[in-house]
Scaffold this active site. Structure first.
Site, mmCIF file in Angstrom:
data_model
loop_
_atom_site.group_PDB
_atom_site.id
_atom_site.type_symbol
_atom_site.label_atom_id
_atom_site.label_comp_id
_atom_site.label_asym_id
_atom_site.label_seq_id
_atom_site.Cartn_x
_atom_site.Cartn_y
_atom_site.Cartn_z
ATOM 1 N N GLU A 45 3.447 5.299 2.790
ATOM 2 C CA GLU A 45 3.488 3.835 2.011
ATOM 3 C C GLU A 45 3.481 2.921 2.573
ATOM 4 O OE1 GLU A 45 6.506 0.996 1.334
ATOM 5 O OE2 GLU A 45 7.402 2.934 2.066
ATOM 6 N N ASP A 49 0.571 0.095 1.731
ATOM 7 C CA ASP A 49 0.861 -1.429 1.271
ATOM 8 C C ASP A 49 -0.047 -2.235 1.814
ATOM 9 O OD1 ASP A 49 2.810 -3.672 0.525
ATOM 10 O OD2 ASP A 49 3.051 -3.879 2.852
ATOM 11 N N ASP A 118 6.431 2.940 -4.390
ATOM 12 C CA ASP A 118 6.640 3.433 -3.080
ATOM 13 C C ASP A 118 5.302 4.787 -3.086
ATOM 14 O OD1 ASP A 118 8.115 1.853 -2.032
ATOM 15 O OD2 ASP A 118 9.806 2.975 -1.573
ATOM 16 N N GLU A 121 1.889 3.216 -3.608
ATOM 17 C CA GLU A 121 1.146 2.817 -2.126
ATOM 18 C C GLU A 121 0.939 3.868 -1.133
ATOM 19 O OE1 GLU A 121 3.418 -1.665 -1.814
ATOM 20 O OE2 GLU A 121 4.200 0.134 -0.881
#
Length: 228
Positions: A45, A49, A118, A121
């Site tokens: 995650e 991002d 989350d 990502e």
């Protein structure tokens, strides 16, 4: 390692075929089921991002070659924020394939915005590690295509716009107060009131505090619009 039929179907919705299926399995594994022999998706995650940010920044610069940084930034924020990631996750039914613990299952984890964002990502990171930046870019641009095309020229969120309104008049930032909460613990509904120092106030209700704050700010802006 061979993917389950369910994850195989998800790959079709995602638009990527994994050379290393274990990456996808890790990406859809929540911390509530992690163990010494199984990694969860937290580290992915973190990486995803950054990958999403890079792809989106490049896409926005390419889409509008005359836009200033001040114009690009709010569009970028609108496209990479948690709510948008969760919406994309819902579009491809990511919640259906998440591996979550019993407690998360009982509390509606497959529908939770933070958990979906989350995981989205993490999946982007898995694609990046599996196929490189070109593969990640292909997936992101396809899944976000409609949102990129329709993002508003001025994509400032309502809270930012209201704060700028207050600052322009020499007033302190608006205050957001939770004035009500209802519904079960796994699916709460919040009522937020935004207050300005001149006594003006507006309320809104939503399934998360952030959404309720944004809606309250928008309600206040709508009320103030005749003033400019």
């Amino acid at each position: 390692m061979k993917l389950s039929a369910e994850l195989g179907s998800f790959c079709k919705r995602l638009g990527h075929r994994f050379e290393t299926p274990a990456l996808l399995v890790r990406a859809v594994t929540h911390g509530s089921v992690s163990s010494p022999n199984r990694d969860d998706n937290q580290r992915l995650e973190f990486l995803g991002d950054r990958v999403l940010g890079l792809v989106m920044a490049e896409a926005l610069l390419a889409a509008d070659k005359t836009a200033t940084e001040g114009q690009i930034a709010p569009r970028y924020n609108a496209l990479v924020r948690r709510e948008t990631c969760a919406d994309v996750a819902r579009d491809i039914d990511l919640g259906k394939v998440l591996k979550i613990g019993r407690s998360e299952m009982k509390s509606g984890g497959r529908r939770k915005e933070a958990l979906l964002a989350d995981a989205m990502e993490a999946v982007i990171a898995a694609v990046y590690l599996d196929g490189g930046i070109a593969a990640a870019q292909s997936v992101v641009l396809r899944l976000w295509a409609g949102r990129i095309a329709s993002v508003e020229t001025d994509a400032r969120d309502a809270k930012t716009a209201l704060q700028e309104y207050a600052q322009a008049r020499g007033a302190p930032p608006p205050a957001y107060v939770e004035v009500g909460r209802s519904g079960p613990d796994h699916q709460p509904v919040f009522t937020i009131e935004v207050r300005l120092t001149d006594g003006a106030a507006a309320r809104a209700t939503a399934g998360s505090k952030r959404q309720a704050e944004q809606a309250a700010a928008q309600a206040m802006l709508d009320r103030l619009s005749p003033e400019g």
